[in-house]
Every structure is written in structure tokens, then in C-alpha cells.
Design a protein around this motif. Structure first.
Motif, PDB file in Angstrom:
ATOM      1  N   LEU A  46      -5.866   9.758   9.741  1.00 29.60           N
ATOM      2  CA  LEU A  46      -6.487   8.644   8.577  1.00 29.60           C
ATOM      3  C   LEU A  46      -5.865   9.125   7.221  1.00 29.60           C
ATOM      4  CD1 LEU A  46      -8.622   6.822   7.972  1.00 29.60           C
ATOM      5  CD2 LEU A  46     -10.232   9.930   8.423  1.00 29.60           C
ATOM      6  N   ILE A  47      -5.024   8.148   6.328  1.00 29.21           N
ATOM      7  CA  ILE A  47      -5.053   7.500   5.260  1.00 29.21           C
ATOM      8  C   ILE A  47      -6.156   7.064   4.129  1.00 29.21           C
ATOM      9  CG2 ILE A  47      -2.546   6.915   2.970  1.00 29.21           C
ATOM     10  CD1 ILE A  47      -1.125   6.708   5.028  1.00 29.21           C
ATOM     11  N   GLY A  48      -6.289   7.858   3.345  1.00 32.44           N
ATOM     12  CA  GLY A  48      -7.563   7.355   2.461  1.00 32.44           C
ATOM     13  C   GLY A  48      -6.495   7.067   1.204  1.00 32.44           C
ATOM     14  N   ALA A  49      -7.280   6.782   0.483  1.00 33.63           N
ATOM     15  CA  ALA A  49      -7.156   6.352  -1.498  1.00 33.63           C
ATOM     16  C   ALA A  49      -8.200   5.719  -1.651  1.00 33.63           C
ATOM     17  CB  ALA A  49      -6.200   5.081  -1.376  1.00 33.63           C
ATOM     18  N   ILE A  50      -8.489   6.417  -3.200  1.00 28.94           N
ATOM     19  CA  ILE A  50      -9.724   6.044  -3.947  1.00 28.94           C
ATOM     20  C   ILE A  50      -9.278   5.834  -5.450  1.00 28.94           C
ATOM     21  CG2 ILE A  50     -11.794   7.224  -5.107  1.00 28.94           C
ATOM     22  CD1 ILE A  50     -11.256   9.332  -3.117  1.00 28.94           C
ATOM     23  N   SER A  51      -9.512   4.869  -5.583  1.00 28.45           N
ATOM     24  CA  SER A  51      -8.107   4.580  -7.069  1.00 28.45           C
ATOM     25  C   SER A  51      -8.681   3.009  -7.780  1.00 28.45           C
ATOM     26  CB  SER A  51      -7.089   3.511  -7.076  1.00 28.45           C
ATOM     27  OG  SER A  51      -6.148   3.576  -8.075  1.00 28.45           O
ATOM     28  N   ARG A  52      -8.594   3.568  -9.363  1.00 32.78           N
ATOM     29  CA  ARG A  52      -9.007   1.638  -9.736  1.00 32.78           C
ATOM     30  C   ARG A  52      -8.072   1.480  -9.496  1.00 32.78           C
ATOM     31  NH1 ARG A  52      -7.607   2.609 -15.118  1.00 32.78           N
ATOM     32  NH2 ARG A  52      -6.413   4.585 -14.815  1.00 32.78           N
ATOM     33  N   LEU A  53      -8.261   0.389  -9.448  1.00 32.24           N
ATOM     34  CA  LEU A  53      -7.040  -1.373  -8.675  1.00 32.24           C
ATOM     35  C   LEU A  53      -6.578  -1.582  -9.657  1.00 32.24           C
ATOM     36  CD1 LEU A  53      -8.951  -2.630  -5.461  1.00 32.24           C
ATOM     37  CD2 LEU A  53      -7.469  -0.201  -5.540  1.00 32.24           C
ATOM     38  N   THR A  54      -5.562  -1.323 -10.694  1.00 31.80           N
ATOM     39  CA  THR A  54      -4.760  -2.134 -11.537  1.00 31.80           C
ATOM     40  C   THR A  54      -3.378  -1.770 -11.112  1.00 31.80           C
ATOM     41  OG1 THR A  54      -4.413   0.859 -13.000  1.00 31.80           O
ATOM     42  CG2 THR A  54      -6.433  -0.828 -13.822  1.00 31.80           C
ATOM     43  N   ASP A  55      -2.558  -2.493 -12.408  1.00 36.19           N
ATOM     44  CA  ASP A  55      -1.133  -1.910 -12.078  1.00 36.19           C
ATOM     45  C   ASP A  55      -0.281  -0.711 -11.789  1.00 36.19           C
ATOM     46  OD1 ASP A  55      -0.973  -4.923 -11.089  1.00 36.19           O
ATOM     47  OD2 ASP A  55      -0.333  -5.515 -13.124  1.00 36.19           O
ATOM     48  N   GLN A  56      -0.870  -0.047 -12.417  1.00 34.16           N
ATOM     49  CA  GLN A  56      -0.658   1.175 -13.101  1.00 34.16           C
ATOM     50  C   GLN A  56      -0.414   2.335 -11.955  1.00 34.16           C
ATOM     51  OE1 GLN A  56      -3.881   4.011 -15.349  1.00 34.16           O
ATOM     52  NE2 GLN A  56      -2.672   5.595 -14.462  1.00 34.16           N
ATOM     53  N   LYS A  57      -1.222   2.134 -10.831  1.00 30.85           N
ATOM     54  CA  LYS A  57      -1.403   3.139  -9.383  1.00 30.85           C
ATOM     55  C   LYS A  57      -0.573   2.360  -8.362  1.00 30.85           C
ATOM     56  CE  LYS A  57      -5.042   5.330 -11.811  1.00 30.85           C
ATOM     57  NZ  LYS A  57      -4.856   6.249 -11.540  1.00 30.85           N
ATOM     58  N   GLY A  58       0.244   0.926  -8.648  1.00 28.58           N
ATOM     59  CA  GLY A  58       0.882   1.338  -7.910  1.00 28.58           C
ATOM     60  C   GLY A  58       0.613   0.742  -6.229  1.00 28.58           C
ATOM     61  N   PHE A  59      -0.590  -0.078  -5.788  1.00 27.78           N
ATOM     62  CA  PHE A  59      -1.062  -0.966  -4.390  1.00 27.78           C
ATOM     63  C   PHE A  59      -0.256  -2.234  -4.406  1.00 27.78           C
ATOM     64  CE2 PHE A  59      -4.079   2.249  -5.585  1.00 27.78           C
ATOM     65  CZ  PHE A  59      -4.650   2.848  -4.417  1.00 27.78           C
ATOM     66  N   ASP A  60       0.828  -3.043  -5.627  1.00 33.76           N
ATOM     67  CA  ASP A  60       1.357  -4.075  -4.939  1.00 33.76           C
ATOM     68  C   ASP A  60       2.344  -3.683  -3.862  1.00 33.76           C
ATOM     69  OD1 ASP A  60       2.029  -2.513  -7.135  1.00 33.76           O
ATOM     70  OD2 ASP A  60       4.151  -3.151  -7.764  1.00 33.76           O
ATOM     71  N   LEU A  61       3.176  -1.933  -3.985  1.00 28.36           N
ATOM     72  CA  LEU A  61       3.762  -1.316  -3.064  1.00 28.36           C
ATOM     73  C   LEU A  61       3.300  -1.602  -1.859  1.00 28.36           C
ATOM     74  CD1 LEU A  61       5.501   2.015  -4.964  1.00 28.36           C
ATOM     75  CD2 LEU A  61       5.875  -0.400  -4.915  1.00 28.36           C
ATOM     76  N   ILE A  62       2.151  -1.304  -1.679  1.00 27.63           N
ATOM     77  CA  ILE A  62       1.568  -1.130  -0.011  1.00 27.63           C
ATOM     78  C   ILE A  62       1.527  -2.421   0.081  1.00 27.63           C
ATOM     79  CG2 ILE A  62      -0.722  -0.633   1.001  1.00 27.63           C
ATOM     80  CD1 ILE A  62      -1.624   1.433  -0.724  1.00 27.63           C
ATOM     81  N   ALA A  63       1.239  -3.533  -0.564  1.00 32.56           N
ATOM     82  CA  ALA A  63       1.446  -4.967  -0.337  1.00 32.56           C
ATOM     83  C   ALA A  63       2.405  -5.660   0.286  1.00 32.56           C
ATOM     84  CB  ALA A  63       1.142  -5.703  -1.376  1.00 32.56           C
ATOM     85  N   GLN A  64       3.608  -4.643  -0.465  1.00 34.36           N
ATOM     86  CA  GLN A  64       5.195  -4.848  -0.021  1.00 34.36           C
ATOM     87  C   GLN A  64       5.358  -4.919   1.522  1.00 34.36           C
ATOM     88  OE1 GLN A  64       8.042  -3.772  -2.237  1.00 34.36           O
ATOM     89  NE2 GLN A  64       6.900  -4.458  -3.836  1.00 34.36           N
TER      90      GLN A  64
END
Ligand code: ADP
Length: 502
Positions: A303-321
């Protein structure tokens, strides 16, 4: 300063746990002062009294009845309330209903006025309390005006004439950029804009962060790697020429976490308690989180977790890829708790629709749920583009959740890539800002998870490390002493000229 007196430090922050929080700044402002207090520092914290801070809940009492605060060419009234962090550190709240009695903390058109007023009311407030700080420790753009004032309109003020300033950059990306009018509001228009030969943009805007860097006696940021990175154009958010000029006064001190509040053996929000000697409670926390998140209650699936502000800083665009091939090629569950830019809300809502049984997405701010995720997950994802320190990975490790991070800033300083052959390392990291590099790191984590003995040793290792403030708080005391010893009484005119209005 007399050798027998305690060091008096006024700590100014826009957010402080447990009163108001949007990110790591609040955690630092709520926990570092407690550690400083233990070292004998007379530290007092100042913050605005936002509408949501309940006077009764926090037992706030009046410290100062309404008093006049200069603003623009007039005065406005503030009063000071007083509360406490833990059982030891006094906190002053600047009260002015017109400015602060609103639902949120930031993002109002008059934010410059709101934070200038807060700072000015704190300076005038401590004067009325006859509490003379040796050092004023300012954080991020909201309080960056203070070093500017101490070198200009307050420099001959007998109360503040020996006060030194330390300015901490928690995130260079948020600079607080406003127009000329703000100089009038702050009462420093006669000094005009800052003129710097390599910063043509700076001479027609008021960049609060830039002013903190320019005027503070000592500047620091929250990890050693980020302190180096911000000197480069890649990470300097276009203030790197100014930062390079002041590099001999820039330091890096890693953040700690509040290990009393964040303790899996006592945390009131989690399903079962545990420690590194007995991890049975962690399995129960995982089961409870899977249940709450509507995921299969399977102890074996990672089980993987992530807790974060969702902004460009945090790298979540990589997850989308990579999310689709990852979901197809690997077995895992994913829980995300985050709030921020609408495009990430839309993105994760869409991804969630594709994998409703394997992931849970909470697009909100929820502190108790965050604790349940730290405790209930096996791994914790932080693929940040840049990261001044990062507290998420420290909190995750405290709860035995193994970090998967991009090696940048404080993430590089706190997470070393695990090598199963040697047992070295405490997490999984990748360097290029690239979806495939992230993909590789996640697969390595999932592969290692299959070897439960190895994984158990890794959990014990991360849980035994010391993430408390003890060592870093001592470094801050040294920094305060350095600021006092190397205080610059006047603006560094030999380097810059302060231009007049254009
Ligand atoms: P930043 O300060 O850049 O936001 P950090 O990792 O330094 O990042 O600190 C983030 C802090 O905010 C951590 O304590 C994290 O648990 C908390 N946090 C972030 N987003 C949320 C959320 N949506 N709900 C609850 N806590 C959150």
C-alpha cells in the motif's frame, strides 16, 4: 546581551501548528520553538489570529488591549491575544477582525497589507510588553518586511537598535510580489525599489522574499542541499544573483519533526499503536486504512501513500505519465490525500475513475487522515521537482512507511537509495525528473517488499533514526549567536544602491 540573560527570540510565522496550517512551515513553527525552549531560549511566537482560531478552544487570553499600529500614513488598531504551544512557549496572536476574520489564511487581494500589519503590530506589541528581542526570526515572504524595517525606519529606534534578524526560506517559489503601493503601506517608500545590476526585474516590483534575503543579517534554508541549489539559476527562482551575493551569510539547517506529537506509540488518530520493537499495530493500521479507503483488506498487497499540496512543485505530473503501465504491470494499492491546483484535482479524479478498486483519492486537507496514512501505508511517495526540506518523508519514516523520493533538496539529504546486497540506504530514490526514473524506483520498492525479512529490517531502520529537533535546534542557537555577532547595522549600500521611485 548580558552573559547571564537568556537569549530572547521573537519567532514570526504566518502559520503555526496547532492553530493554522497549510504546509510544512506550520509544523516547523509549532515544533522548533519547543526545542529552542528546552535549550534555554526565551522564544515567543507571533502569528495573526485568523477567524478559525477559536479563542475558547485554545484558552487564549488578552495580552494587550487595542493599541495603534502605523499603517500607510495613518494608524490602525490591533490587540494581542496570548496562548501557548505545548506547555511552555508563549504565542501572541495579532487581532484585527477586518484583516484576519476570514475563512482562509492566504490568497486574498490584500495579503500584502495583512502580513505587513501583522509584522508591524508584533514589533509595536513587544515594545508595549517591554520584551526586547535579541533576535527576530522571520519565516518566508509574509514576515520578510521585518529585516527591511530594522535596517531602515527602525534602525535608530532605541528598542530595536541592537536586534539582529534571521530570515528562513522555507520555499523560494512563493516570494510575495507586489507593486509600489506596498512600500507606502509599509512606510518605506522614501527608500524606493531595490536596484541590483543582475536583477532587472526587481527595480519595479516589491519582492518580499527578495527583501528578506537582501536585508537579513543571516539567511538560512531548511536543508543543506537546498541551500546550495538555490544559488543556481535552476533552483534560484530568479533570485539566485541576490542569493549568490549573500552566500557567505546563507546556511542550511535540516528541519526536524515533533516526535512527541508524531509518535506511532501514542498517536490518538491511528487504529492501533506500535513501535519498532512490536510492529503488529502497524498491520492493524494498514487494515483499518484499507477498510476506510474502500480497498481490499489484504495484508500482503503493498500500500503506497502520498500526502501533499497538489502543485507543480510536488511532481505529481510524473505519476500521471506512468500510472497506466504501472497499474498494469504491478500489484499495489494507492491512497492519495492532497489539495491544491484544480488541474491535479481533475487529473486524479480521472485516474481514480479508471482504478476505483485499487486507489483512494481524498482531495481535501485532513490532518487526522494524514496520520492514518503515515501509519497505514508500506511506502510513501514524494517525487518532488524541488523540495526545500520535506517533512512528509520524515513523518513517513517515523511511522515505518518507506519513502520513495526524487533525490533533490532535503529529500536528497534524508533518503538514501536502498541496496539489498549491502543493506545500505533507507528508501528508494531517483534523480532525473522523468516518469521512467520514478517508475523504476517504485518497481524496486515493490520488488524489495516481496522479501518480508528485508522489508522488516528496513522498517526498523527508518523507525530507529532520530528525526527530532534536538540537533537542528542547537544549530539554530548557533545561527542566532552568529547573527548577533555579525549584525549589519545599515543596509549593504556598498553592494547595492536603493533606487528612488521610477
Ligand atoms: P510543504 O511544506 O511544501 O507543503 P512538507 O512535506 O514540508 O511540504 O510538509 C507538508 C506537511 O503538510 C506535512 O505535515 C503533511 O502531512 C501536511 N499535509 C500536506 N497536505 C495535507 C493534506 N491534504 N491533509 C493533511 N495534511 C497535509
Amino acid at each position: 546581551m548580558e552573559p547571564t540573560e537568556p537569549l530572547r527570540v521573537l519567532f514570526l510565522s504566518a502559520e503555526v501548528v496547532p492553530f493554522a496550517k497549510t504546509g510544512g512551515l506550520a509544523d516547523v513553527a509549532g515544533s522548533l520553538p519547543k526545542a529552542l525552549h528546552k535549550l534555554g531560549v526565551d522564544v515567543r511566537v507571533g502569528m495573526p489570529r485568523y477567524g478559525r482560531i477559536d479563542r475558547d478552544k485554545f484558552g487564549l487570553v488578552t495580552a494587550l488591549e487595542p493599541f495603534p499600529v502605523p499603517m500607510d500614513d495613518q494608524t490602525m488598531e490591533a490587540s494581542l491575544l496570548q496562548g501557548v504551544i505545548g506547555d511552555s512557549v508563549p504565542v501572541y496572536f495579532v487581532e484585527n477582525p477586518k484583516l484576519y476574520d476570514r475563512d482562509g489564511i492566504y490568497m486574498y487581494p490584500d495579503d500584502a497589507e495583512r502580513f505587513i500589519f501583522f509584522c508591524r503590530a508584533m514589533l509595536e506589541g513587544v515594545r508595549r510588553l517591554h520584551w526586547q528581542p535579541h533576535v527576530i526570526h522571520c519565516h518566508d515572504w509574509h514576515t520578510a518586511i521585518v529585516p527591511n524595517w530594522l535596517k531602515t525606519i527602525y534602525r535608530d529606534d532605541p528598542f530595536f537598535k541592537d536586534t539582529a534578524t534571521v530570515y528562513t526560506i522555507h520555499n523560494l517559489a512563493y516570494q510575495g510580489i507586489f507593486g509600489y503601493r506596498v512600500l507606502e503601506v509599509a512606510g518605506i517608500d522614501e527608500y524606493g525599489f531595490i536596484v541590483h545590476p543582475d536583477l532587472p526585474d526587481l527595480d519595479n516590483v516589491v519582492d518580499m522574499m527578495g527583501r528578506g534575503i537582501y536585508f537579513a543579517d543571516i539567511i538560512n534554508t531548511v536543508s543543506e542541499t537546498y541551500a546550495q541549489e538555490i544559488l543556481t539559476p535552476e533552483y534560484g527562482e530568479r533570485l539566485d544573483p541576490l542569493l549568490r551575493d549573500r552566500r557567505d551569510r546563507i546556511f542550511g539547517i535540516l528541519n526536524g519533526i515533533d516526535t512527541e506529537v508524531n509518535n506511532p506509540a501514542t498517536d490518538p488518530y491511528i487504529a492501533a499503536h506500535y513501535d519498532l520493537h512490536n510492529l503488529a499495530g502497524k498491520a492493524e493500521c494498514k487494515r483499518a486504512l484499507q477498510h476506510e479507503a474502500g480497498l481490499a483488506e489484504d495484508p500482503h498487497i503493498p500500500l503506497i501513500g502520498a500526502i501533499s499540496r497538489l502543485t507543480d512543485q510536488k511532481g505529481f505530473d510524473l505519476i500521471a505519465q506512468i500510472i497506466d503501465p504501472l497499474m498494469q504491470n504491478a500489484q499495489f494499492q494507492f491512497v492519495l490525500l492532497g489539495t491544491g491546483d484544480q488541474r491535479y484535482h481533475d487529473l486524479f479524479s480521472r485516474i481514480h475513475e479508471r482504478y476505483p478498486d485499487r486507489m483512494a483519492v481524498y482531495l481535501t486537507f485532513n490532518a487526522p487522515l494524514a496520520q492514518k496514512i503515515y501509519a497505514g501505508t508500506d511506502m510513501f511517495l514524494m517525487p518532488s521537482r524541488f523540495e526545500p526540506c520535506g517533512l512528509g518523508q520524515l513523518l513517513a519514516m517515523r511511522y515505518g512507511s518507506i519513502p520513495i523520493v526524487r533525490a533533490t533538496g532535503g529529500l536528497a539529504d534524508t533518503v538514501q537509495d536502498f541496496d539489498p546486497r549491502t543493506g545500505q540506504g533507507n528508501g528508494f530514490s531517483f534523480r532525473p525528473y522523468d516518469g521512467m526514473a520514478l517508475y523504476g524506483a517504485i518497481l524496486r520498492a515493490l520488488e524489495n517488499y516481496k522479501y518480508q525479512d528485508t522489508w522488516h529490517r528496513l522498517m526498523v531502520k527508518v523507525m530507529s533514526a532520530d528525526y527530532s529537533w534536538d540537533a537542528s535546534a542547537r544549530k539554530y542557537v548557533d545561527l542566532y549567536q552568529r547573527a548577533l555577532a555579525s549584525r549589519i547595522p545599515r543596509p549593504p549600500r556598498e553592494v547595492y544602491q536603493i533606487g528612488a521611485e521610477k
